[in-house]
Design an enzyme around this catalytic site. Sequence first.
Site, PDB file in Angstrom:
ATOM      1  N   LYS A  35       0.844  -1.208   0.000  1.00  0.00           N
ATOM      2  CA  LYS A  35       0.000   0.000   0.000  1.00  0.00           C
ATOM      3  C   LYS A  35       0.878   1.256   0.000  1.00  0.00           C
ATOM      4  O   LYS A  35       2.079   1.181   0.255  1.00  0.00           O
ATOM      5  CB  LYS A  35      -0.922  -0.017   1.227  1.00  0.00           C
ATOM      6  CG  LYS A  35      -0.207   0.002   2.563  1.00  0.00           C
ATOM      7  CD  LYS A  35      -1.153  -0.452   3.671  1.00  0.00           C
ATOM      8  CE  LYS A  35      -0.453  -0.613   4.993  1.00  0.00           C
ATOM      9  NZ  LYS A  35      -0.318   0.568   5.798  1.00  0.00           N
ATOM     10  N   TYR A 264      15.895  30.620   5.287  1.00  0.00           N
ATOM     11  CA  TYR A 264      14.788  31.418   5.832  1.00  0.00           C
ATOM     12  C   TYR A 264      14.835  31.503   7.350  1.00  0.00           C
ATOM     13  O   TYR A 264      15.019  30.500   8.033  1.00  0.00           O
ATOM     14  CB  TYR A 264      13.445  30.788   5.445  1.00  0.00           C
ATOM     15  CG  TYR A 264      13.087  30.887   3.981  1.00  0.00           C
ATOM     16  CD1 TYR A 264      13.294  32.053   3.263  1.00  0.00           C
ATOM     17  CD2 TYR A 264      12.504  29.797   3.342  1.00  0.00           C
ATOM     18  CE1 TYR A 264      12.934  32.126   1.914  1.00  0.00           C
ATOM     19  CE2 TYR A 264      12.144  29.866   2.004  1.00  0.00           C
ATOM     20  CZ  TYR A 264      12.363  31.039   1.290  1.00  0.00           C
ATOM     21  OH  TYR A 264      12.013  31.110  -0.022  1.00  0.00           O
TER      22      TYR A 264
HETATM   23  C1  LIG Z   1      -3.705  -4.749   8.235  1.00  0.00           C
HETATM   24  C2  LIG Z   1      -2.245  -4.525   8.068  1.00  0.00           C
HETATM   25  N1  LIG Z   1      -1.424  -5.577   7.961  1.00  0.00           N
HETATM   26  C3  LIG Z   1      -0.095  -5.430   7.809  1.00  0.00           C
HETATM   27  C4  LIG Z   1       0.478  -4.189   7.766  1.00  0.00           C
HETATM   28  C5  LIG Z   1       1.975  -4.075   7.634  1.00  0.00           C
HETATM   29  O1  LIG Z   1       2.517  -3.524   8.798  1.00  0.00           O
HETATM   30  P1  LIG Z   1       4.101  -3.344   8.943  1.00  0.00           P
HETATM   31  O2  LIG Z   1       4.510  -2.380   7.897  1.00  0.00           O
HETATM   32  O3  LIG Z   1       4.287  -2.819  10.320  1.00  0.00           O
HETATM   33  O4  LIG Z   1       4.680  -4.697   8.748  1.00  0.00           O
HETATM   34  C6  LIG Z   1      -0.328  -3.062   7.883  1.00  0.00           C
HETATM   35  C7  LIG Z   1       0.275  -1.721   7.858  1.00  0.00           C
HETATM   36  O5  LIG Z   1      -0.163  -0.783   8.415  1.00  0.00           O
HETATM   37  C8  LIG Z   1      -1.735  -3.230   8.029  1.00  0.00           C
HETATM   38  O6  LIG Z   1      -2.547  -2.167   8.142  1.00  0.00           O
END
Ligand SMILES: Cc1ncc(COP(=O)(O)O)c(C=O)c1O
Length: 377
Positions: A35, A264
Amino acid sequence: MPPFAEARVDLGAISENIAVLRRHAPASQVMGVVKADGYGHGMLPAARAMLAGGATWLGTAFIEEAMELRRAGIDTRTVAWILPPGAPLTEAIDAGIDLGVSALWLVESITAAARETGRPARVHLKVDTGLNRGGVVGDQWPAVVEAAARAEAAGLLRVAGVFSHFACSDEPGHSSIKAQLSAFHDALEVAERAGLRPEVRHLANSAATLTLPESHFDLVRPGIAGYGLSPIPDLAGTGLRPAMTLRSAIALVKRVPEGGGVSYGHRYVTDRSTTLALVPLGYGDGVPRAATNRAPVFAAGRRRTIAGTVCMDQFVLDLGDDADADTAEAGDYAVLFGAGEGGEPTAQDWASVLDTIPYEIVTRISPRVPRVYVGDW
Ligand SMILES: Cc1ncc(COP(=O)(O)O)c(C=O)c1O
């Protein structure tokens, strides 16, 4: 000629990190979480590298992200788990995307969408075991399970998974971890009694994959560790290698006198005549403005600290008067963070000085910075 500023992403590191994680969870499948544009690394190349490393599932927050994988020809089982009202459910079902279910109304809308599509939807029921974010809360769980079982019997759903997510797995030993594990076992029993037989039960994120074997079940869901960053800052011996290096050629080097205010607000003042280097990366590129006078950058042979305010497109380094500074010239590289193997800071170093987590440091690098892919995988 390479781009002036770039986020170099070592795909070999990503694929090897997944192989490392598989060794941490040898009895489980691995879902690579891609994601948010692969945590800033580029979703499609990251997904391909993760699959090459042995991931057999992919995870996204939104259906739109999973659809992008499909459009690129990636047909691996993919779960999308944030489905706000209006999410494109029929398109997702058509594309064979698995859907995370956090509420009874979602069972109903997904069932309706499956009826419309003419093909059963694959769902993963998400139970809230204590994060109090997504997921079905305990007293609603039996109703959601029953509704899903009825829809499954009607041929409209297939409950492919049951899952949950940890709140504090990055703090090994935290009391919530055991409580969540136990609540997950209870939720699985409720599902079992209702006749559900999920293919995959899954709970472990990166931290739990690395430290909590009893949470591995059938599938682990690492995100950050796949990109080579540890969710637990001081965890030794993970075998992970950071995949992203953020660097830029220095745009300008110049001598300035003592007592000169820099950038700045003049929040940095030279305490001697010195050499300044201008690095053309700023908050428009995702470099936090909070890095002003705080974050480390490797330039002219050693680590420096950003001198003065981080601007939209640039910041300044004070190279001082050492021998290395004398030889610095425009076109030399300044490395903001990388694997840490050549003296450069890591994303964790940036996170530590900025009171945040490395996830944010890599994910926020904006599309203006070209991603350059390297490494064998
Ligand atoms: C439902 C879910 N599973 C897995 C993950 C992966 O987490 P991480 O990056 O801490 O391994 C996330 C990330 O937020 C998540 O929302």
